[in-house]
Motif scaffolding. Structure first.
Motif, PDB file in Angstrom:
ATOM      1  N   GLU A   1       0.832  -1.200   0.000  1.00 15.85           N
ATOM      2  CA  GLU A   1       0.000   0.000   0.000  1.00 15.85           C
ATOM      3  C   GLU A   1       0.870   1.255   0.000  1.00 15.85           C
ATOM      4  O   GLU A   1       2.020   1.236   0.452  1.00 15.85           O
ATOM      5  N   ALA A   2       0.293   2.321  -0.508  1.00 14.93           N
ATOM      6  CA  ALA A   2       1.046   3.569  -0.670  1.00 14.93           C
ATOM      7  C   ALA A   2       1.621   4.059   0.652  1.00 14.93           C
ATOM      8  O   ALA A   2       2.774   4.500   0.711  1.00 14.93           O
ATOM      9  N   HIS A   3       0.848   3.963   1.730  1.00 18.54           N
ATOM     10  CA  HIS A   3       1.333   4.487   3.012  1.00 18.54           C
ATOM     11  C   HIS A   3       2.519   3.676   3.537  1.00 18.54           C
ATOM     12  O   HIS A   3       3.391   4.216   4.215  1.00 18.54           O
ATOM     13  N   GLU A   4       2.569   2.369   3.196  1.00 17.79           N
ATOM     14  CA  GLU A   4       3.701   1.550   3.629  1.00 17.79           C
ATOM     15  C   GLU A   4       4.981   1.988   2.916  1.00 17.79           C
ATOM     16  O   GLU A   4       6.047   2.099   3.542  1.00 17.79           O
TER      17      GLU A   4
ATOM     18  N   GLY B   1      -0.239   8.139  11.877  1.00 16.26           N
ATOM     19  CA  GLY B   1       0.136   6.739  11.730  1.00 16.26           C
ATOM     20  C   GLY B   1      -0.602   6.058  10.591  1.00 16.26           C
ATOM     21  O   GLY B   1      -1.290   6.705   9.784  1.00 16.26           O
ATOM     22  N   ALA B   2      -0.493   4.743  10.543  1.00 18.66           N
ATOM     23  CA  ALA B   2      -1.097   3.972   9.456  1.00 18.66           C
ATOM     24  C   ALA B   2      -2.601   4.162   9.406  1.00 18.66           C
ATOM     25  O   ALA B   2      -3.199   4.158   8.325  1.00 18.66           O
ATOM     26  N   ARG B   3      -3.248   4.332  10.559  1.00 18.25           N
ATOM     27  CA  ARG B   3      -4.701   4.461  10.566  1.00 18.25           C
ATOM     28  C   ARG B   3      -5.150   5.669   9.748  1.00 18.25           C
ATOM     29  O   ARG B   3      -6.120   5.595   8.993  1.00 18.25           O
ATOM     30  N   GLN B   4      -4.444   6.776   9.879  1.00 17.11           N
ATOM     31  CA  GLN B   4      -4.806   7.957   9.095  1.00 17.11           C
ATOM     32  C   GLN B   4      -4.325   7.850   7.655  1.00 17.11           C
ATOM     33  O   GLN B   4      -5.040   8.230   6.725  1.00 17.11           O
ATOM     34  N   LEU B   5      -3.123   7.322   7.456  1.00 17.00           N
ATOM     35  CA  LEU B   5      -2.510   7.344   6.128  1.00 17.00           C
ATOM     36  C   LEU B   5      -3.111   6.324   5.173  1.00 17.00           C
ATOM     37  O   LEU B   5      -3.152   6.555   3.964  1.00 17.00           O
ATOM     38  N   LYS B   6      -3.581   5.193   5.685  1.00 21.87           N
ATOM     39  CA  LYS B   6      -4.049   4.125   4.792  1.00 21.87           C
ATOM     40  C   LYS B   6      -5.368   4.459   4.100  1.00 21.87           C
ATOM     41  O   LYS B   6      -5.821   3.696   3.239  1.00 21.87           O
ATOM     42  N   LYS B   7      -5.975   5.577   4.433  1.00 20.90           N
ATOM     43  CA  LYS B   7      -7.187   6.005   3.736  1.00 20.90           C
ATOM     44  C   LYS B   7      -6.882   6.458   2.314  1.00 20.90           C
ATOM     45  O   LYS B   7      -7.797   6.625   1.509  1.00 20.90           O
ATOM     46  N   HIS B   8      -5.609   6.697   2.025  1.00 20.57           N
ATOM     47  CA  HIS B   8      -5.230   7.282   0.739  1.00 20.57           C
ATOM     48  C   HIS B   8      -4.436   6.285  -0.097  1.00 20.57           C
ATOM     49  O   HIS B   8      -3.606   5.537   0.424  1.00 20.57           O
ATOM     50  N   ALA B   9      -4.682   6.308  -1.397  1.00 19.48           N
ATOM     51  CA  ALA B   9      -4.023   5.376  -2.315  1.00 19.48           C
ATOM     52  C   ALA B   9      -2.770   5.962  -2.945  1.00 19.48           C
ATOM     53  O   ALA B   9      -2.076   5.261  -3.688  1.00 19.48           O
TER      54      ALA B   9
END
Length: 527
Positions: free
Chosen positions: A408-411, A500-508
């Motif tokens: 995923e993009a955030h990773e 953190g990941a919780r906020q960032l993973k909403k975006h592609a």
């Protein structure tokens, strides 16, 4: 009877008409799927502002100061009267949480933290000590905040229900099909392209949101796309006069008296929306947080620059200002061009337009129609144009979900930021690495931030540490600035700066802009 094969279908819904009734299909499309159709009955235009930006053919270019929410776009105007931002519905609850963090204060008498914000109030600080670890979003809110909608939204029940419905759906499902993506990616720009026979200048139709021909049946998303790319004021010719005057005057500056280390009285200027000295405090707080394995911070001269009252969405400019605060404070590459105070938003607009005049990222001018004296959103392309025009070395990197969704993009973003800080990490025996690196401009869908640090937690999770221009510095943080011997962990204060990941993973997708000149080497952390 006419067979199914002999019927015309609406491209936007299941509506069909016989082949001989093409006019009725056009009429249906105009009424159901366009926002500026002459066939749609509308309220008096003088008494009610439009919900969407007007097309370029419209005579009325000025957009209402406070944009309404738009369910089709999954955006909503913040109800806080001093904010003026339009945020994604998926980010709405977080947005209110960070507004609550803005007013966080510490009561010396009770030893408890309090938030006096209208949309959320702190309850039990003992439970709030680890907001970025084990607790889920809903559990954290349940334990720490009153999540009733603000009064501004309660006055419109249907509006409130709609927000709850959308935000719940977004929180409960982060499939890639529901993730937000960047509307104007830097990958469409080539600032080093030469205008020769093989490179054609962009056509006039490159203006965002403009259909090639008005007579063509166009998607209903044309204006919506324009709004998501350039913001709710995408079609206005000029910002309101009161806002222009406010930005032209600049932030309020006050002079306060302080006692220096030598005991003498020092007169010190305080700028309304600028806060120096936050990074050394964040470094101390990361060191005191036992859940943090390692932390890294950029050059401490970087200021947190927030908004002024009711200014709305100028986050791109505010983040450029934060990069400039590092350049000025560290006397890094380009500082000679920016003596004195940090240049204001109107000056930055002039400098970006000047970059376009020089041929740098000129398609940005075509896509936006020009940004001088407007509230149109800017992004990485404009930040890059500003840097290149000012002869400030920079590099841009993009991150997107992989095609098979295995990464995923955030990773990828978190891994790249950790590598960035590791290149300059020198151990001093602490788990916090104090570097002299520049901060990083981060563009995510609909908003941009400035990355000033990175944390890797003992459970393997990671946080970006950011300065978010949407919010101003809390009283709790202001009380800590200047201290060098903080003894107690303050995760309540750190919460406002962690993503953190919780906020960032909403975006592609994400983009970052990094300043690449060699950082000046002097003991900035000891000053």
């Amino acid at each position: 009877m006419t067979s199914d094969m002999e019927r015309l279908e609406c491209p936007m819904c299941d509506f069909t008409v016989p082949m001989t009734d093409e006019y009725f299909l056009q009429l249906h499309f105009e009424q159901a799927h366009t926002t500026d159709s002459p066939f749609v009955i509308q309220d008096d235009p003088e008494s009610q502002p439009p919900l969407l930006p007007q097309s370029p053919s419209s005579k009325r270019k000025h957009v209402a100061d406070t944009p309404s929410s738009d369910e089709e776009e999954n955006t909503v105007a913040c109800p806080e009267p001093q904010c003026g931002e339009v945020v994604l519905l998926s980010d709405y609850n977080d947005h209110l949480d960070y507004h609550a963090a803005e007013s966080l204060s510490f009561d010396e008498a009770t030893g408890k933290y309090h938030s006096h914000h209208s949309s959320a109030t702190m309850k039990d600080p003992a439970i709030a000590r680890r907001p970025d670890t084990g607790l889920s979003k809903d559990a954290f809110l349940e334990h720490n905040f009153d999540t009733d909608l603000p009064e501004a939204l309660k006055r419109n029940e249907s509006h409130g229900r709609r927000i709850k419905k959308h935000s719940h759906r977004k929180r409960s499902n982060t499939n890639s099909s529901e993730k937000s993506t960047l509307s104007r990616s830097i990958t469409t720009f080539n600032p080093f392209a030469k205008l020769d026979k093989t490179v054609k200048p962009p056509s006039k139709s490159a203006r965002l949101g403009v259909s090639v021909a008005r007579t063509t049946v166009r998607p209903a998303s044309a204006n919506i796309s324009q709004k998501s790319e350039l913001g709710p004021h995408a079609w206005e010719d000029r910002m309101p006069r009161w806002l222009h005057d406010q930005l032209d005057a600049g932030p309020k500056i006050t002079v306060v008296n302080r006692i220096g280390r030598d005991g003498r009285l020092i007169k010190q200027e305080q700028v309304q929306n600028e806060t120096p000295g936050i990074i050394p405090i964040l470094a101390q707080l990361s060191a005191l947080d036992h859940s943090v394995k390692n932390a890294y911070y950029c050059h401490p001269s970087t200021l947190h620059i927030g908004k002024t009252p009711k200014e709305g969405g100028f986050c791109g400019y505010r983040n450029i200002q934060m990069l400039l605060s590092y350049i000025q404070g560290a006397k890094a590459q380009g500082h000679e061009e920016f003596p004195g105070r940090t240049p204001g938003i109107l000056k930055l607009q002039d400098l970006i337009e000047r970059a376009w005049d020089k041929g740098i990222n000129t398609i940005g001018r075509v896509q936006t129609g020009g940004i001088r004296d407007t509230r149109k959103y800017i992004g990485t392309p404009e930040a890059q144009a500003f840097c290149l025009s000012s002869e400030i070395n920079c590099a841009v990197e993009t991150f997107c979900d992989s095609k098979d969704h295995s990464i995923e993009a955030h990773e990828s973003l978190l891994a790249a930021i950790e590598r960035y800080f590791l290149q300059a990490a020198v151990s001093d025996g602490s788990n916090v690495y104090k570097t002299l690196l520049p901060p990083i401009y981060l563009q995510q869908p609909g908003h941009s931030l400035t990355i000033v640090g990175f944390e890797r937690r003992r459970d393997g999770q990671c946080n970006l540490v950011v300065f978010d221009p949407m919010y101003n510095t809390s009283p709790a943080m202001l009380k800590l600035i200047g201290r060098k011997n903080i003894k107690t962990a303050r995760p309540e204060v750190l919460h406002a700066y962690r993503r953190g990941a919780r906020q960032l993973k909403k975006h592609a997708s994400f983009e970052i802009l990094m300043l690449t000149a060699t950082p000046p080497l002097f003991p900035a952390w000891d000053v």
